[in-house]
Write a protein that holds these residues in place. Structure first.
Motif, PDB file in Angstrom:
ATOM      1  N   VAL A  38       0.817  -1.213   0.000  1.00 13.00           N
ATOM      2  CA  VAL A  38       0.000   0.000   0.000  1.00 13.00           C
ATOM      3  C   VAL A  38       0.852   1.265   0.000  1.00 13.00           C
ATOM      4  O   VAL A  38       0.463   2.283  -0.547  1.00 13.00           O
ATOM      5  N   CYS A  92      -3.220   4.415  -5.999  1.00 16.91           N
ATOM      6  CA  CYS A  92      -3.294   3.067  -5.432  1.00 16.91           C
ATOM      7  C   CYS A  92      -2.690   2.001  -6.339  1.00 16.91           C
ATOM      8  O   CYS A  92      -3.060   1.878  -7.515  1.00 16.91           O
ATOM      9  N   ILE A 151      -2.852  -1.232  -5.274  1.00 17.62           N
ATOM     10  CA  ILE A 151      -3.451  -2.487  -4.798  1.00 17.62           C
ATOM     11  C   ILE A 151      -4.175  -3.281  -5.891  1.00 17.62           C
ATOM     12  O   ILE A 151      -4.076  -4.517  -5.906  1.00 17.62           O
TER      13      ILE A 151
END
Length: 427
Positions: free
Chosen positions: A44, A157, A159
């Motif tokens: 992250v 992000c 992820i």
């Protein structure tokens, strides 16, 4: 020496680490002469990756002959970076880590020692299995995966590249898992996922998260406390809101993925809400459930953030009534759009993160003070510590881990509540 699993990051990783332990044992890693250390990493932030690599190097120094396996989101997004580490024997992707045969890809099992990586395209994965777990080692509460991956592409992000697109665990499998854990004595179950409020969009009939919550509570009467991990408030469906308002076994604590409190920054993050949406959601839920406690993720120093924009994020702590704050100083992740945007000076990022944390700590202390004199139900986590229904840390004597005690809050020390079991308080 057995198998040692080191877990970084989210609750979903905690759950998956238990699946990994079972699969690694089935593969025979527990019988290795010098044992195995498996790192379940997080991607992250750049700092999370740095900490994982630091821990891997330390593990090799302390266990020179052990097999070291690296998996998780950091391994999925940058397998070459871990393959290049001399300390690492095997790198597994997020899908591969959940299957026993992949743990046998070591020289000990006759595999060429130059084949260090087994990491496939995570976006090719279409389903998420409801892995059955009997217990979560060392935990008073159990975690159940209901969803994985994310279809959104927030500009900061990484992820989705570690977890793939959104996939939901079928409702029947989730209910079966909760039944199994409740039957094994867990009083509290936490539903977890990468983007939980997107639950069900890929399932027949597209049931939403609220339907899942209601079904669990109806079909598993033995589960005393059901908790949600992080949610995206803009995606909260009507049945979820109704469950929050009416289901006392659904815990009054929501951790919100806010990320910022300024509209321009939210747009540049490619979020799906504006600051007024967040404030309105918190006000509505608080009307329905006055004892609700809110946590939130907020990023400090997102690219292009001015002081005025930051002030809007700072103010939203009070405007939303946030109590548990997770502050992330922005760090660019290679391959994301935000990494190519004009960056904020590092000193300003650090200073803003410190101001946000200070605001969060002040809000938390006010929250603790408000609870003094109240009656609370506390789940004992370990000797002398537990959590209220609102997820507030409390010091309490007595009760085995996993038990729930009725208590009176007699004080607070700025970090936790001081609680006395009701019978003792009455005496």
């Amino acid at each position: 020496m057995g198998i040692d699993i080191v877990t970084f990051g989210c609750r979903l990783n905690t759950y998956e680490s238990e699946v990994m332990r079972r699969e690694a044992e089935a593969a025979g890693l527990g019988a290795l002469k010098n044992g195995a250390v498996i790192f379940n990493t997080c991607a992250v932030t750049a700092e999370a990756v740095r900490q994982a690599k630091q821990s891997i190097r330390k593990a090799r120094r302390e266990n020179p002959d052990a097999r070291i396996i690296v998996t998780g989101c950091a391994a999925q997004t940058d397998p070459d970076g871990f393959v290049a580490m001399g300390e690492v024997d095997l790198v597994l992707g997020n899908e591969e880590k959940l299957k026993a045969h992949n743990y046998r890809a070591l020289p000990d099992f006759g595999v060429n020692d130059t084949e260090k990586a087994r990491v496939n395209d995570i976006f090719s994965v279409r389903e998420t299995a409801g892995h059955l777990v009997d217990a979560i080692e060392g935990r008073a509460r159990a975690f159940v995966q209901v969803q994985n991956g994310c279809d959104h592409r927030c500009t900061f992000c990484i992820i989705p590249y570690g977890r793939g697109n959104s996939r939901s665990v079928p409702m029947g499998a989730v209910v079966e898992q909760v039944k199994r854990l409740a039957g094994n004595g867990y009083a509290e179950v936490v539903l977890s996922g990468v983007d939980m409020t997107s639950y069900g969009a890929d399932l027949p009939g597209a049931p939403k998260l609220g339907r899942l919550v209601k079904t669990i509570l109806r079909q598993v009467p033995d589960v005393k406390r059901l908790r949600l991990s992080s949610i995206d408030s803009i995606e909260a469906d009507d049945e979820l809101m109704e469950a929050i308002a009416t289901e006392t076994r659904l815990m009054p604590h929501l951790h919100l993925s806010l990320q910022a409190g300024d509209d321009m920054i939210l747009k540049r993050m490619k979020r799906r809400h504006l600051r007024d949406d967040s404030i309105r959601f918190c006000e509505e839920v608080r009307r329905m459930r006055p004892d609700i406690v809110f946590g939130a993720d907020i990023i400090a120093g997102f690219p292009t953030e001015t002081e005025a924009m930051f002030e809007n994020s700072l103010k939203i702590v009070e405007e939303c009534g946030l109590t548990h704050l997770h502050v992330f100083p922005f760090s660019p992740r290679e391959g994301t759009p935000a990494a190519r945007m004009p960056q904020v000076d590092g000193r300003a990022i650090k200073e803003r993160a410190a101001r946000l944390r200070a605001a969060g700590e002040a809000a938390y202390r006010r929250h603790l003070e408000r609870l003094v004199g109240t009656r609370q139900s506390i789940l004992v986590e370990r000797d002398g510590l537990g959590r209220t229904e609102g997820f507030t840390l409390a010091a309490i004597e007595g009760g085995a881990p996993g038990s729930i005690l009725a208590a009176t809050i007699t004080g607070q020390d700025g970090a936790r509540l001081i609680a006395a079991p009701t019978a003792m308080a009455a005496a």
